[in-house]
Design a protein around this motif. Structure first.
Motif, PDB file in Angstrom:
ATOM      1  N   ASN A 113       0.736  -1.086   0.020  1.00 43.88           N
ATOM      2  CA  ASN A 113      -0.037  -0.034   0.238  1.00 43.88           C
ATOM      3  C   ASN A 113       1.039   1.223  -0.076  1.00 43.88           C
ATOM      4  OD1 ASN A 113      -2.631  -1.152   0.098  1.00 43.88           O
ATOM      5  ND2 ASN A 113      -2.022  -1.813   2.134  1.00 43.88           N
ATOM      6  N   ARG A 114       1.553   1.870  -1.409  1.00 46.72           N
ATOM      7  CA  ARG A 114       2.126   2.899  -1.371  1.00 46.72           C
ATOM      8  C   ARG A 114       1.756   3.954  -0.604  1.00 46.72           C
ATOM      9  NH1 ARG A 114       6.220   2.666  -5.803  1.00 46.72           N
ATOM     10  NH2 ARG A 114       6.138   0.430  -6.486  1.00 46.72           N
ATOM     11  N   GLY A 115       2.494   4.679   0.150  1.00 45.75           N
ATOM     12  CA  GLY A 115       2.116   5.889   0.931  1.00 45.75           C
ATOM     13  C   GLY A 115       1.423   5.537   2.344  1.00 45.75           C
ATOM     14  N   VAL A 116       1.259   4.281   2.754  1.00 41.36           N
ATOM     15  CA  VAL A 116       0.654   3.508   3.983  1.00 41.36           C
ATOM     16  C   VAL A 116       2.090   3.297   4.723  1.00 41.36           C
ATOM     17  CG1 VAL A 116      -0.705   2.196   5.255  1.00 41.36           C
ATOM     18  CG2 VAL A 116      -1.566   3.142   3.195  1.00 41.36           C
ATOM     19  N   GLU A 117       2.461   1.943   4.530  1.00 34.45           N
ATOM     20  CA  GLU A 117       3.533   1.192   5.359  1.00 34.45           C
ATOM     21  C   GLU A 117       4.910   1.728   4.636  1.00 34.45           C
ATOM     22  OE1 GLU A 117       1.302  -0.511   3.830  1.00 34.45           O
ATOM     23  OE2 GLU A 117       1.988  -1.937   2.492  1.00 34.45           O
ATOM     24  N   ILE A 118       4.827   2.167   3.503  1.00 31.12           N
ATOM     25  CA  ILE A 118       6.092   2.477   2.743  1.00 31.12           C
ATOM     26  C   ILE A 118       5.640   3.640   1.752  1.00 31.12           C
ATOM     27  CG2 ILE A 118       6.018   0.626   1.308  1.00 31.12           C
ATOM     28  CD1 ILE A 118       8.799   0.130   1.395  1.00 31.12           C
ATOM     29  N   THR A 119       6.719   4.520   1.474  1.00 28.23           N
ATOM     30  CA  THR A 119       6.531   5.531   0.351  1.00 28.23           C
ATOM     31  C   THR A 119       6.988   4.879  -0.719  1.00 28.23           C
ATOM     32  OG1 THR A 119       8.419   6.694   0.951  1.00 28.23           O
ATOM     33  CG2 THR A 119       6.359   7.246   1.758  1.00 28.23           C
ATOM     34  N   SER A 120       6.683   5.470  -1.839  1.00 29.03           N
ATOM     35  CA  SER A 120       7.263   4.827  -3.325  1.00 29.03           C
ATOM     36  C   SER A 120       8.553   5.115  -3.494  1.00 29.03           C
ATOM     37  CB  SER A 120       6.313   5.589  -4.565  1.00 29.03           C
ATOM     38  OG  SER A 120       5.010   5.391  -4.498  1.00 29.03           O
ATOM     39  N   ASP A 121       9.243   6.210  -2.780  1.00 28.64           N
ATOM     40  CA  ASP A 121      10.834   6.608  -3.082  1.00 28.64           C
ATOM     41  C   ASP A 121      11.430   5.389  -2.365  1.00 28.64           C
ATOM     42  OD1 ASP A 121       9.881   7.656  -0.609  1.00 28.64           O
ATOM     43  OD2 ASP A 121      10.758   9.717  -1.225  1.00 28.64           O
ATOM     44  N   VAL A 122      10.952   4.881  -1.334  1.00 29.80           N
ATOM     45  CA  VAL A 122      11.729   3.820  -0.494  1.00 29.80           C
ATOM     46  C   VAL A 122      11.406   2.392  -1.305  1.00 29.80           C
ATOM     47  CG1 VAL A 122      11.611   2.386   1.569  1.00 29.80           C
ATOM     48  CG2 VAL A 122      11.461   4.963   1.834  1.00 29.80           C
ATOM     49  N   ALA A 123      10.180   2.228  -1.574  1.00 33.08           N
ATOM     50  CA  ALA A 123       9.979   0.867  -2.363  1.00 33.08           C
ATOM     51  C   ALA A 123      10.652   0.925  -3.629  1.00 33.08           C
ATOM     52  CB  ALA A 123       8.548   0.927  -2.723  1.00 33.08           C
ATOM     53  N   ASP A 124      11.102   1.879  -4.286  1.00 28.15           N
ATOM     54  CA  ASP A 124      11.814   1.858  -5.629  1.00 28.15           C
ATOM     55  C   ASP A 124      13.346   2.346  -5.304  1.00 28.15           C
ATOM     56  OD1 ASP A 124       9.470   1.318  -6.699  1.00 28.15           O
ATOM     57  OD2 ASP A 124       8.702   3.406  -6.869  1.00 28.15           O
ATOM     58  N   SER A 125      13.768   2.288  -3.987  1.00 28.41           N
ATOM     59  CA  SER A 125      15.061   2.787  -3.829  1.00 28.41           C
ATOM     60  C   SER A 125      16.081   1.761  -4.055  1.00 28.41           C
ATOM     61  CB  SER A 125      15.151   3.610  -2.393  1.00 28.41           C
ATOM     62  OG  SER A 125      15.209   2.410  -1.425  1.00 28.41           O
ATOM     63  N   LYS A 126      17.401   2.090  -4.159  1.00 26.77           N
ATOM     64  CA  LYS A 126      18.426   0.793  -4.270  1.00 26.77           C
ATOM     65  C   LYS A 126      18.553   0.177  -2.939  1.00 26.77           C
ATOM     66  CE  LYS A 126      22.633   3.810  -3.225  1.00 26.77           C
ATOM     67  NZ  LYS A 126      22.623   3.674  -1.969  1.00 26.77           N
TER      68      LYS A 126
END
Ligand code: CP
Length: 309
Positions: A268-281
């Protein structure tokens, strides 16, 4: 090579550390296969597998189906919502009907804890648990540990925090068993209402402050809030949950060391994790999905070799 100590894969609780190592070594070989131009081996040409899903799934269902096809098994798919289960047929009757069509192995997801064990005790086929309610999701935990091993060299000695809805999570329980059997230290982090009361009996640390948990760990496994399993309200609002337990880039970058970020999906992007973290290295989320196919090939292959023909 040795084989597994179990006849079915019901839960990580039943596996030995040696079983996990055998699965990983077999998955190493299959990972090499699925990265070849021809991603298929003939190993299971004589095996028929039914994927029986009484609950929704994207990753697990596709990953099992792909794993089975990469092993050259014959595959049938069953979805409860479009079946005679809606007319009142029982679980055992449904599966026995499928088995009378000469099926050797059943991969089952079911909303009830214990459903996979119940089935394994009643049908003449190998059973793989693809998630049974809030109980276990063994192949998810195996692919999670395998991904940590791939990223950090080994699981032993690593500190892993599982963040979020521990109370309703089969992924959390299977991960706790898998990580501890391999010698990792495990912490759970979340609001008091989402941490089960029995958690201390499992020998894990508990932390309610996300920053402290992240400073402690090498790996953070961020779980989804499972609203579909929550019959009461466990926290005031999703917005408040995100403020206290959501991982964003600012928090990640402010830590004193670089940690690995995992998520079993769906996110759930923006709930438990933001998109920039999910897509980070630092995120290995897509590596987890890729490794899921090799891990499931390994489990299916090892259990299929125990079928009496
Ligand atoms: N991780 C996981 O079990 O995802 P699905 O529910 O999409 O299978």
């Amino acid at each position: 090579m040795d084989n597994l100590s179990v006849e079915h894969l019901i839960g990580i609780e039943d596996l030995t550390a040696r079983d996990i190592e055998i699965i990983f070594q077999t998955a190493d070989r299959f990972k090499e296969v699925i990265n070849r131009p021809i991603k298929k081996v003939p190993s299971l040409r004589d095996t028929t597998i039914a994927n029986v899903f009484f609950e929704n799934s994207t990753r697990t269902k596709l990953s099992f189906e792909l794993a089975e096809k990469r092993l050259s098994a014959d595959v049938v798919n069953f979805s409860a919502s479009s079946s005679s289960v809606t007319k009142g047929e029982t679980l055992v009757d449904t599966v026995n009907n499928i088995l009378s069509m000469k099926v050797d192995m059943v991969v089952m997801r079911h909303p009830n804890p214990g459903a996979a064990k119940f089935l394994a005790e009643r049908v003449n086929a190998k059973v793989i648990n693809a998630g049974d309610g809030t109980h276990e999701h063994p192949t998810q935990a195996l692919l999670d540990s395998y991904s940590i091993r791939e990223k950090l060299g080994e699981v032993k000695g690593k500190k892993v925090v599982i963040v979020g809805d521990i109370l309703h999570s089969r992924v959390a329980l299977s991960n706790i068993y898998a990580l501890q059997k391999q010698g990792a230290e495990v912490m759970v982090c979340g609001p008091t209402t989402l941490i089960p009361k029995f958690i201390h009996e499992l020998g894990v640390k508990v932390e309610h402050n996300l920053r402290k948990a992240l400073e402690w760990c090498d790996v953070a496994n961020m779980l989804r809030i499972q609203l579909e399993r929550q019959d009461i309200q466990y926290f005031p609002s999703l917005r408040e949950y995100t403020m206290l337990y959501g991982l964003d880039k600012k928090l990640l970058n402010s830590l004193s060391k670089e940690i690995v970020v995992m998520h079993p999906g769906p996110i759930n992007r923006g709930v438990e994790i933001t998109s920039d973290v999910a897509d980070s290295k630092q995120s290995i989320i897509l590596n987890q999905v890729e490794n899921g196919v090799a891990i499931r090939m390994a489990v299916i292959y090892l259990l299929a070799s125990k079928i009496e023909r």
